[in-house]
Scaffold this motif. Sequence first.
Motif, PDB file in Angstrom:
ATOM      1  N   ARG A 100       0.947  11.966  -9.840  1.00 55.52           N
ATOM      2  CA  ARG A 100       0.198  13.216  -9.713  1.00 55.52           C
ATOM      3  C   ARG A 100       1.126  14.421  -9.846  1.00 55.52           C
ATOM      4  N   ALA A 101       2.307  14.339  -9.241  1.00 57.36           N
ATOM      5  CA  ALA A 101       3.262  15.441  -9.338  1.00 57.36           C
ATOM      6  C   ALA A 101       3.721  15.633 -10.783  1.00 57.36           C
ATOM      7  N   GLU A 102       3.952  14.528 -11.483  1.00 64.04           N
ATOM      8  CA  GLU A 102       4.374  14.633 -12.876  1.00 64.04           C
ATOM      9  C   GLU A 102       3.254  15.223 -13.731  1.00 64.04           C
ATOM     10  N   GLN A 103       2.018  14.816 -13.465  1.00 67.97           N
ATOM     11  CA  GLN A 103       0.887  15.362 -14.222  1.00 67.97           C
ATOM     12  C   GLN A 103       0.738  16.860 -13.958  1.00 67.97           C
TER      13      GLN A 103
ATOM     14  N   GLY B  99       0.818  -1.207   0.000  1.00 64.74           N
ATOM     15  CA  GLY B  99       0.000   0.000   0.000  1.00 64.74           C
ATOM     16  C   GLY B  99       0.850   1.255   0.000  1.00 64.74           C
ATOM     17  N   TYR B 100       1.926   1.230   0.752  1.00 64.04           N
ATOM     18  CA  TYR B 100       2.829   2.382   0.822  1.00 64.04           C
ATOM     19  C   TYR B 100       3.455   2.669  -0.542  1.00 64.04           C
ATOM     20  N   PHE B 101       3.919   1.619  -1.214  1.00 64.15           N
ATOM     21  CA  PHE B 101       4.551   1.824  -2.515  1.00 64.15           C
ATOM     22  C   PHE B 101       3.538   2.264  -3.568  1.00 64.15           C
ATOM     23  N   VAL B 102       2.332   1.756  -3.498  1.00 61.91           N
ATOM     24  CA  VAL B 102       1.286   2.208  -4.418  1.00 61.91           C
ATOM     25  C   VAL B 102       0.985   3.681  -4.164  1.00 61.91           C
ATOM     26  N   TYR B 103       0.890   4.073  -2.891  1.00 61.53           N
ATOM     27  CA  TYR B 103       0.635   5.465  -2.533  1.00 61.53           C
ATOM     28  C   TYR B 103       1.738   6.373  -3.071  1.00 61.53           C
ATOM     29  N   ARG B 104       2.991   5.963  -2.900  1.00 62.01           N
ATOM     30  CA  ARG B 104       4.112   6.773  -3.398  1.00 62.01           C
ATOM     31  C   ARG B 104       4.074   6.905  -4.913  1.00 62.01           C
ATOM     32  N   GLN B 105       3.709   5.836  -5.612  1.00 62.65           N
ATOM     33  CA  GLN B 105       3.646   5.881  -7.066  1.00 62.65           C
ATOM     34  C   GLN B 105       2.533   6.819  -7.525  1.00 62.65           C
ATOM     35  N   VAL B 106       1.389   6.772  -6.849  1.00 67.24           N
ATOM     36  CA  VAL B 106       0.282   7.658  -7.192  1.00 67.24           C
ATOM     37  C   VAL B 106       0.687   9.113  -6.973  1.00 67.24           C
ATOM     38  N   GLN B 107       1.373   9.394  -5.870  1.00 66.85           N
ATOM     39  CA  GLN B 107       1.829  10.759  -5.592  1.00 66.85           C
ATOM     40  C   GLN B 107       2.824  11.222  -6.663  1.00 66.85           C
ATOM     41  N   ALA B 108       3.726  10.348  -7.077  1.00 65.62           N
ATOM     42  CA  ALA B 108       4.709  10.707  -8.101  1.00 65.62           C
ATOM     43  C   ALA B 108       4.011  10.969  -9.435  1.00 65.62           C
TER      44      ALA B 108
END
Length: 43
Positions: A25-28, A14-23
């Motif tokens: 979103r930042a790129e978008q 869950g933590y790694f999925v959360y970090r990937q989603v945040q990354a």
Amino acid sequence: MKKLLLVVLAALGGYFVYRQVQADRAEQDLWTEATDAVPVGAR
């Protein structure tokens, strides 16, 4: 013991999925900022 291991693995996943989603979103946000049209009065 197996249940604890499964909980820890699920939390890490869950933590790694959360970090990937945040990354993503930042790129978008960065792409959105870079490709936004410049208002006419801002030149």
